[in-house]
Design a protein around this motif. Structure first.
Motif, short mmCIF file in Angstrom:
data_model
loop_
_atom_site.label_atom_id
_atom_site.label_comp_id
_atom_site.label_asym_id
_atom_site.label_seq_id
_atom_site.Cartn_x
_atom_site.Cartn_y
_atom_site.Cartn_z
N GLU A 168 0.86 -1.18 0.00
CA GLU A 168 0.00 0.00 0.00
C GLU A 168 0.90 1.22 0.00
O GLU A 168 1.57 1.52 0.99
CB GLU A 168 -0.91 -0.01 1.23
N ALA A 169 0.93 1.93 -1.13
CA ALA A 169 1.82 3.08 -1.29
C ALA A 169 1.17 4.34 -0.75
O ALA A 169 -0.04 4.57 -0.94
CB ALA A 169 2.20 3.26 -2.75
N GLU A 170 1.96 5.15 -0.06
CA GLU A 170 1.48 6.43 0.41
C GLU A 170 1.41 7.41 -0.76
O GLU A 170 2.22 7.35 -1.70
CB GLU A 170 2.42 6.99 1.49
N GLY A 203 5.50 9.10 -5.65
CA GLY A 203 6.44 8.02 -5.91
C GLY A 203 5.73 6.77 -6.38
O GLY A 203 4.51 6.64 -6.31
N ASP A 204 6.52 5.80 -6.86
CA ASP A 204 5.97 4.55 -7.35
C ASP A 204 7.00 3.45 -7.13
O ASP A 204 8.22 3.69 -7.10
CB ASP A 204 5.60 4.65 -8.82
N THR A 205 6.51 2.22 -7.00
CA THR A 205 7.38 1.08 -6.72
C THR A 205 7.06 -0.07 -7.66
O THR A 205 6.02 -0.09 -8.31
CB THR A 205 7.19 0.59 -5.27
N ASP A 206 7.98 -1.02 -7.72
CA ASP A 206 7.78 -2.31 -8.38
C ASP A 206 8.00 -3.40 -7.35
O ASP A 206 8.78 -3.24 -6.40
CB ASP A 206 8.74 -2.50 -9.55
N LEU A 207 7.35 -4.52 -7.55
CA LEU A 207 7.40 -5.62 -6.59
C LEU A 207 7.94 -6.87 -7.27
O LEU A 207 7.45 -7.28 -8.32
CB LEU A 207 6.00 -5.88 -6.03
N TYR A 208 8.97 -7.48 -6.67
CA TYR A 208 9.58 -8.70 -7.20
C TYR A 208 9.66 -9.73 -6.08
O TYR A 208 9.96 -9.41 -4.93
CB TYR A 208 10.99 -8.43 -7.73
N ASP A 241 2.10 -2.59 -11.26
CA ASP A 241 0.96 -1.68 -11.22
C ASP A 241 1.38 -0.34 -10.61
O ASP A 241 2.27 -0.27 -9.76
CB ASP A 241 -0.18 -2.29 -10.40
N VAL A 242 0.71 0.70 -11.03
CA VAL A 242 0.98 2.03 -10.49
C VAL A 242 0.29 2.15 -9.14
O VAL A 242 -0.88 1.78 -8.99
CB VAL A 242 0.50 3.12 -11.46
N GLY A 243 1.00 2.68 -8.14
CA GLY A 243 0.44 2.83 -6.81
C GLY A 243 0.48 1.54 -6.04
O GLY A 243 1.45 0.78 -6.08
N SER A 244 -0.60 1.25 -5.30
CA SER A 244 -0.67 0.02 -4.52
C SER A 244 -0.79 -1.19 -5.45
O SER A 244 -1.34 -1.10 -6.54
CB SER A 244 -1.87 0.07 -3.57
N LYS A 245 -0.26 -2.31 -4.99
CA LYS A 245 -0.24 -3.51 -5.85
C LYS A 245 -0.30 -4.75 -4.99
O LYS A 245 0.08 -4.74 -3.81
CB LYS A 245 1.01 -3.51 -6.74
N THR A 246 -0.76 -5.84 -5.59
CA THR A 246 -0.91 -7.11 -4.87
C THR A 246 -0.44 -8.25 -5.77
O THR A 246 -0.79 -8.30 -6.96
CB THR A 246 -2.38 -7.35 -4.46
N LEU A 247 0.35 -9.16 -5.20
CA LEU A 247 0.75 -10.39 -5.89
C LEU A 247 0.11 -11.57 -5.17
O LEU A 247 0.19 -11.67 -3.95
CB LEU A 247 2.27 -10.53 -5.88
N ILE A 248 -0.51 -12.45 -5.94
CA ILE A 248 -1.20 -13.61 -5.37
C ILE A 248 -0.43 -14.87 -5.76
O ILE A 248 -0.16 -15.11 -6.94
CB ILE A 248 -2.65 -13.68 -5.87
N LEU A 249 -0.10 -15.69 -4.76
CA LEU A 249 0.54 -16.99 -4.96
C LEU A 249 -0.48 -18.06 -4.58
O LEU A 249 -0.94 -18.11 -3.43
CB LEU A 249 1.79 -17.12 -4.10
N THR A 292 10.80 9.04 -4.18
CA THR A 292 10.89 8.39 -2.88
C THR A 292 9.49 8.01 -2.42
O THR A 292 8.59 8.85 -2.37
CB THR A 292 11.54 9.33 -1.85
N THR A 293 9.31 6.75 -2.10
CA THR A 293 7.98 6.22 -1.80
C THR A 293 7.96 5.64 -0.39
O THR A 293 8.82 4.82 -0.04
CB THR A 293 7.57 5.12 -2.80
N GLU A 294 6.98 6.06 0.40
CA GLU A 294 6.71 5.44 1.68
C GLU A 294 5.57 4.43 1.49
O GLU A 294 4.57 4.74 0.82
CB GLU A 294 6.32 6.48 2.72
N TYR A 295 5.69 3.27 2.08
CA TYR A 295 4.74 2.20 1.81
C TYR A 295 4.53 1.36 3.06
O TYR A 295 5.25 1.47 4.06
CB TYR A 295 5.27 1.31 0.67
#
Length: 613
Positions: free
Chosen positions: A360-362, A366-371, A391-399, A421-424
């Motif tokens: 959940e991005a503040e 800013g923006d992040t990527d998830l690996y 995804d831009v902003g908040s993102k979710t990965l499902i396993l 700079t992103t706070e999350y």
């Protein structure tokens, strides 16, 4: 007939007694000969030791007087005695007097002989650095002759204790002077150094001298005997070393380059691009041990505090259901880890649950990527990972159970700062699928009851006949279908303006996400081997093709470059890399039969010889 048998039996017994008596007499003669030879050797060694004592006493006095005076004249330095700075002449006279004192010389001789088990070797040499691995030093050729004359090579590997000879330099305080009195142990690589010097590898140099040491320090090199080590306790200077898969095997690989370990030494261990420093806290049975041909029990502890960690990456632990906050800057990574045990995996495999990794991005631009990756890949990135979300902003990965690579073990999460700079807030949760599945079953059963349905000409959904006219009137005014080939998504009229497709891959996106999509998926990436590929192809390239990719060797546990294909056809069929083909050629005793077998053929040996799967 019985008489002949009895005579034959008596003859056989008599011959057996004669043979046993001859064998007993032969063993007695051999035992006596060995005892006499041992007594002769002891007498010879005692005489040689006595002669060496007499010769070494005179040699030590002359050597110390000559070497110290020559060094003082060459280096133009002063000598410190009890905190008093002396001139060259006074220092030379004082040193000569100290070493010429008979009681001190005799005590020094006895200490040398005791430490060296009858071998007395002592030199003060000028230290010179050379680039090498391990703790093997280089000595002058004259040292080889002196050690050979004392039969030191017949007693096994050579070990030396190295001590810093205190001299005036840039360290003036008493504390710094105490720190400068350092001692370590080393083996010998070769006898090719220049006379009067000793060549030290980086490991020995860093453990003897501080960073601001003099350019030509003096080192006392003394031959010693070291016992085989049985226990070692090490402490890492930063968190993360225990995260390395099979980290004790990595340490074992590093110690193969060493002959000794000394208490308070610092051992540098590299794993890929990471470097860890391990301090030796405790050794048994002594403060200096040999690590050659011995089994050592090793305990590795973490740092005293996290405040002293370096700038290199490490994994922060995540627990299910407990979110963590963080901040990542553009172009940097922040890493986390979580574990999936067999119980959780069983629930996921049955389809009753799924794992959700959520960021959940503040709001702040800013923006992040998830690996995400599964160990042994510790630090996932843009080039190497198993799951990703852009995804831009908040993102979710499902396993879930559909992921074939999902297994029990440890997983790493990499949060990449894509922009600004992103706070999350990041969390890992196990969500139940039962309610969702029940809802789907209820919908299916209820739809089966509606037998009188017809397809809507706009959205292609099946609607009951009694409400189809009302539905089509509403649907044609508010919904549109994407006409892009293979898409067919039903969109609200207001949403259709932002729904676009990538010209290169055809992916459906929001218009605001197109810029990031083009940069992430279609911007050419450069591999260290020279290949230039887009993201998806680069991930495949670095996962299985690139010769410079880092892999964990299945035999030594170290992180090494894969290299080209193995030279041996059989190794290529086994899937071994170039390094593993060479590393697996080392032999180890089989646990079942004790036979020496190559590591890469141990599984075949267990199956063929011991019928084990």
């Amino acid at each position: 007939m019985d008489f002949e048998l009895r005579r034959a039996r008596e003859k056989l017994e008599r011959e057996q007694k004669e043979r046993k008596e001859k064998a007993r007499l032969k063993l007695d003669r051999e035992r006596k000969a060995k005892q006499e030879a041992a007594h002769q050797r002891e007498a010879i060694e005692s005489a040689q030791r006595s002669r060496r004592l007499d010769a070494a006493e005179a040699q030590l006095k002359h050597l110390m007087m000559h070497s110290i005076e020559a060094w003082l004249n060459k280096s133009n330095r002063s000598y410190m005695k009890n905190g008093i700075h002396l001139t060259k002449l006074n220092a030379a006279i004082l040193m000569a007097y100290d070493w010429a004192n008979p009681s001190d010389a005799d005590q020094q001789m006895q200490e040398n002989l005791l430490a060296g088990r009858g071998i007395m070797f002592f030199r003060i040499l000028e230290a010179v650095a050379y680039q090498g691995n391990g703790d093997k030093i280089k000595l002058p050729p004259s040292c080889f002759k002196e050690l050979s004359d004392q039969s030191a090579f017949d007693k096994g590997p050579l070990y030396f204790r190295l001590s810093v000879v205190h001299q005036e330099g840039s360290l003036h305080t008493k504390a710094a002077e105490t720190q400068n009195q350092r001692t370590t142990h080393a083996g010998v690589l070769e006898f090719t150094a220049e006379e009067g010097t000793v060549s030290l590898p980086p490991h020995v140099w860093s453990n003897l001298f501080p960073e601001d040491t003099l350019k030509s320090p003096l080192v006392e090199v003394r031959y010693v005997w070291l016992p085989k080590g049985t226990y070692a306790k090490l402490q890492a200077d930063a968190v993360g070393f225990s995260d390395i898969p099979n980290h004790k095997a990595v340490l074992e690989t590093r110690l193969r380059q060493h002959a000794t370990l000394s208490q308070d030494d610092v051992l540098t261990v590299s794993h890929g691009e990471l470097t860890y420093r391990l301090k030796v806290l405790e050794l048994k049975p002594s403060s200096g041990i040999s690590v050659l041909e011995t089994d050592i029990e090793v305990d590795i502890t973490g740092p005293d505090s996290i405040t002293g960690t370096t700038n290199q990456q490490f994994l922060k632990p995540l627990e299910f259901g407990k979110p963590e906050t963080g901040k990542v800057e553009e172009g940097n990574y922040v890493y986390y880890k979580f574990s999936i045990d067999s119980d959780i995996l069983g629930i996921i495999a049955s389809g009753d649950a799924r794992i959700e990794v959520k960021i959940e991005a503040e709001s702040g631009g800013g923006d992040t990527d998830l690996y995400i990756s599964r160990h042994p890949l510790i630090f996932p990135n843009r080039h190497q990972h198993e799951w990703s979300s852009h995804d831009v902003g908040s993102k979710t990965l499902i396993l879930n159970h559909k992921d074939q690579s999902l297994e029990a073990g440890t997983y790493s999460i990499g949060v990449y700062g894509f922009k600004g700079t992103t706070e999350y807030k990041i969390s890992v949760n196990v969500h139940d699928n039962i309610n969702h599945m029940v809802g789907q079953q209820a919908t299916a059963s209820s739809s089966s009851m509606e037998v009188d349905t017809v397809e809507c000409r706009n959205c292609k959904h099946y609607i009951p006949i009694r409400s189809i006219a009302l539905h089509e009137a509403y649907c044609s005014r508010h919904n549109v279908i994407c006409q892009h080939g293979g898409c067919g998504v039903v969109l609200r009229v207001a949403e259709a303006k932002n729904h676009v497709h990538c010209d290169k891959c055809g992916s459906a996106l929001q218009r605001g996400d197109m810029e990031k999509h083009m940069k992430v998926f279609h911007e050419p990436l450069h591999c260290s081997c020279g290949a230039v590929l887009e993201k998806e192809l680069m991930v495949q390239h670095q996962a299985s093709v690139c010769p410079l990719r880092l892999i964990t060797c299945r035999f030594c546990g170290d992180m090494v470059q894969a290299g080209d294909s193995a030279m041996d056809v059989r190794d290529r069929l086994r899937g071994l890399s170039e390094h593993e083909s060479v590393c697996g050629s080392r032999t180890a005793p089989c646990d079942s039969c004790g036979r020496s077998v190559m590591l890469k053929e141990m599984d075949i040996h267990q199956i063929a010889v011991h019928q084990r799967n």
